[in-house]
Design a protein around this motif. Sequence first.
Motif, PDB file in Angstrom:
ATOM      1  N   TYR A 188       0.981  -1.187   0.119  1.00 37.57           N
ATOM      2  CA  TYR A 188      -0.057   0.051   0.025  1.00 37.57           C
ATOM      3  C   TYR A 188       0.831   1.245  -0.006  1.00 37.57           C
ATOM      4  CZ  TYR A 188      -3.055   3.854   1.899  1.00 37.57           C
ATOM      5  OH  TYR A 188      -3.668   4.920   1.892  1.00 37.57           O
ATOM      6  N   LEU A 189       2.100   1.358   0.659  1.00 38.50           N
ATOM      7  CA  LEU A 189       2.743   2.212   1.114  1.00 38.50           C
ATOM      8  C   LEU A 189       3.578   2.630  -0.318  1.00 38.50           C
ATOM      9  CD1 LEU A 189       4.181   2.339   4.407  1.00 38.50           C
ATOM     10  CD2 LEU A 189       2.506   3.612   3.747  1.00 38.50           C
ATOM     11  N   VAL A 190       3.845   1.550  -1.175  1.00 36.75           N
ATOM     12  CA  VAL A 190       4.839   1.799  -2.282  1.00 36.75           C
ATOM     13  C   VAL A 190       3.862   2.159  -3.294  1.00 36.75           C
ATOM     14  CG1 VAL A 190       5.824   0.309  -4.179  1.00 36.75           C
ATOM     15  CG2 VAL A 190       6.282  -0.100  -1.787  1.00 36.75           C
ATOM     16  N   ILE A 191       2.446   1.683  -3.494  1.00 32.35           N
ATOM     17  CA  ILE A 191       1.571   2.307  -4.441  1.00 32.35           C
ATOM     18  C   ILE A 191       1.303   3.720  -4.225  1.00 32.35           C
ATOM     19  CG2 ILE A 191      -0.784   1.991  -5.362  1.00 32.35           C
ATOM     20  CD1 ILE A 191      -0.239  -0.947  -5.110  1.00 32.35           C
ATOM     21  N   LYS A 192       1.001   3.958  -3.072  1.00 23.92           N
ATOM     22  CA  LYS A 192       0.691   5.477  -2.591  1.00 23.92           C
ATOM     23  C   LYS A 192       1.843   6.222  -3.314  1.00 23.92           C
ATOM     24  CE  LYS A 192      -0.786   8.208   1.426  1.00 23.92           C
ATOM     25  NZ  LYS A 192      -1.096   8.294   2.801  1.00 23.92           N
ATOM     26  N   THR A 193       3.365   5.735  -2.766  1.00 20.27           N
ATOM     27  CA  THR A 193       4.147   6.642  -2.939  1.00 20.27           C
ATOM     28  C   THR A 193       4.586   6.854  -4.505  1.00 20.27           C
ATOM     29  OG1 THR A 193       5.266   6.019  -0.823  1.00 20.27           O
ATOM     30  CG2 THR A 193       6.655   7.178  -2.513  1.00 20.27           C
ATOM     31  N   ALA A 194       4.558   5.701  -5.075  1.00 22.87           N
ATOM     32  CA  ALA A 194       4.816   5.791  -6.617  1.00 22.87           C
ATOM     33  C   ALA A 194       3.878   6.704  -7.361  1.00 22.87           C
ATOM     34  CB  ALA A 194       4.828   4.480  -7.033  1.00 22.87           C
ATOM     35  N   GLY A 195       2.635   6.521  -6.989  1.00 28.05           N
ATOM     36  CA  GLY A 195       1.666   7.415  -7.856  1.00 28.05           C
ATOM     37  C   GLY A 195       1.518   6.807  -9.295  1.00 28.05           C
ATOM     38  N   THR A 196       1.878   7.771 -10.485  1.00 30.03           N
ATOM     39  CA  THR A 196       1.670   7.367 -11.662  1.00 30.03           C
ATOM     40  C   THR A 196       2.964   6.719 -12.299  1.00 30.03           C
ATOM     41  OG1 THR A 196       2.203   9.415 -12.484  1.00 30.03           O
ATOM     42  CG2 THR A 196      -0.354   8.864 -11.964  1.00 30.03           C
ATOM     43  N   ASP A 197       3.899   6.568 -11.407  1.00 33.00           N
ATOM     44  CA  ASP A 197       5.354   6.203 -11.832  1.00 33.00           C
ATOM     45  C   ASP A 197       5.030   4.649 -12.492  1.00 33.00           C
ATOM     46  OD1 ASP A 197       6.591   8.519 -11.377  1.00 33.00           O
ATOM     47  OD2 ASP A 197       7.378   7.815  -9.700  1.00 33.00           O
ATOM     48  N   VAL A 198       5.922   4.458 -13.631  1.00 31.51           N
ATOM     49  CA  VAL A 198       5.795   3.109 -14.065  1.00 31.51           C
ATOM     50  C   VAL A 198       6.620   2.201 -13.186  1.00 31.51           C
ATOM     51  CG1 VAL A 198       6.358   1.690 -16.190  1.00 31.51           C
ATOM     52  CG2 VAL A 198       5.481   4.098 -16.213  1.00 31.51           C
ATOM     53  N   ASP A 199       7.761   2.473 -12.923  1.00 30.16           N
ATOM     54  CA  ASP A 199       8.420   1.447 -12.068  1.00 30.16           C
ATOM     55  C   ASP A 199       8.801   2.272 -10.615  1.00 30.16           C
ATOM     56  OD1 ASP A 199      11.665   0.221 -12.636  1.00 30.16           O
ATOM     57  OD2 ASP A 199       9.991  -0.554 -11.374  1.00 30.16           O
ATOM     58  N   TYR A 200       8.919   1.256  -9.902  1.00 32.19           N
ATOM     59  CA  TYR A 200       9.660   2.083  -8.290  1.00 32.19           C
ATOM     60  C   TYR A 200      10.876   2.729  -8.376  1.00 32.19           C
ATOM     61  CZ  TYR A 200       9.094   2.956  -3.462  1.00 32.19           C
ATOM     62  OH  TYR A 200       9.059   3.705  -2.178  1.00 32.19           O
ATOM     63  N   THR A 201      11.817   2.318  -9.216  1.00 35.21           N
ATOM     64  CA  THR A 201      13.142   2.561  -9.296  1.00 35.21           C
ATOM     65  C   THR A 201      12.908   4.445  -9.663  1.00 35.21           C
ATOM     66  OG1 THR A 201      13.512   1.890 -11.311  1.00 35.21           O
ATOM     67  CG2 THR A 201      14.315   0.535  -9.468  1.00 35.21           C
ATOM     68  N   ASP A 202      11.996   4.653 -10.690  1.00 29.81           N
ATOM     69  CA  ASP A 202      11.727   5.913 -11.041  1.00 29.81           C
ATOM     70  C   ASP A 202      11.290   6.851  -9.760  1.00 29.81           C
ATOM     71  OD1 ASP A 202      12.143   5.178 -13.656  1.00 29.81           O
ATOM     72  OD2 ASP A 202       9.973   4.791 -14.039  1.00 29.81           O
ATOM     73  N   THR A 203      10.552   6.364  -8.995  1.00 28.15           N
ATOM     74  CA  THR A 203      10.012   7.100  -7.851  1.00 28.15           C
ATOM     75  C   THR A 203      11.328   7.214  -7.051  1.00 28.15           C
ATOM     76  OG1 THR A 203       7.913   5.805  -7.854  1.00 28.15           O
ATOM     77  CG2 THR A 203       8.515   6.863  -5.752  1.00 28.15           C
ATOM     78  N   LEU A 204      12.254   6.142  -6.759  1.00 26.04           N
ATOM     79  CA  LEU A 204      13.297   6.390  -5.803  1.00 26.04           C
ATOM     80  C   LEU A 204      14.103   7.443  -6.486  1.00 26.04           C
ATOM     81  CD1 LEU A 204      14.400   2.978  -4.978  1.00 26.04           C
ATOM     82  CD2 LEU A 204      13.191   4.450  -3.585  1.00 26.04           C
ATOM     83  N   GLY A 205      14.337   7.588  -7.984  1.00 26.49           N
ATOM     84  CA  GLY A 205      14.996   8.477  -8.575  1.00 26.49           C
ATOM     85  C   GLY A 205      14.572   9.972  -8.590  1.00 26.49           C
ATOM     86  N   LYS A 206      13.210  10.084  -8.544  1.00 28.91           N
ATOM     87  CA  LYS A 206      12.416  11.297  -8.200  1.00 28.91           C
ATOM     88  C   LYS A 206      12.803  11.797  -6.629  1.00 28.91           C
ATOM     89  CE  LYS A 206       8.163  11.132  -8.650  1.00 28.91           C
ATOM     90  NZ  LYS A 206       6.591  10.959  -8.987  1.00 28.91           N
TER      91      LYS A 206
END
Length: 67
Positions: A19-37
């Motif tokens: 749930y936290l990963v999905i909430k944090t990622a938002g519309t990012d395709v990959d979670y590594t994109d979220t980490l980079g952001k």
Amino acid sequence: MLGIALTILAFTISFYTCYLVIKTAGTDVDYTDTLGKYFGRRGWMAGMIIFIVNLFIPIIIYFELLS
């Protein structure tokens, strides 16, 4: 009873983590994109290294089982 309780606890922790990963990622395709952001280049590299290590361990176990 203890096994059932531990299974429910593990499910709850895993569900909340997803749930936290999905909430944090938002519309990012990959979670590594979220980490980079959020964490820049170092965050992206950390995410990729963890991803590779997570894939490397089952490959080692698979080859050990074959031999």
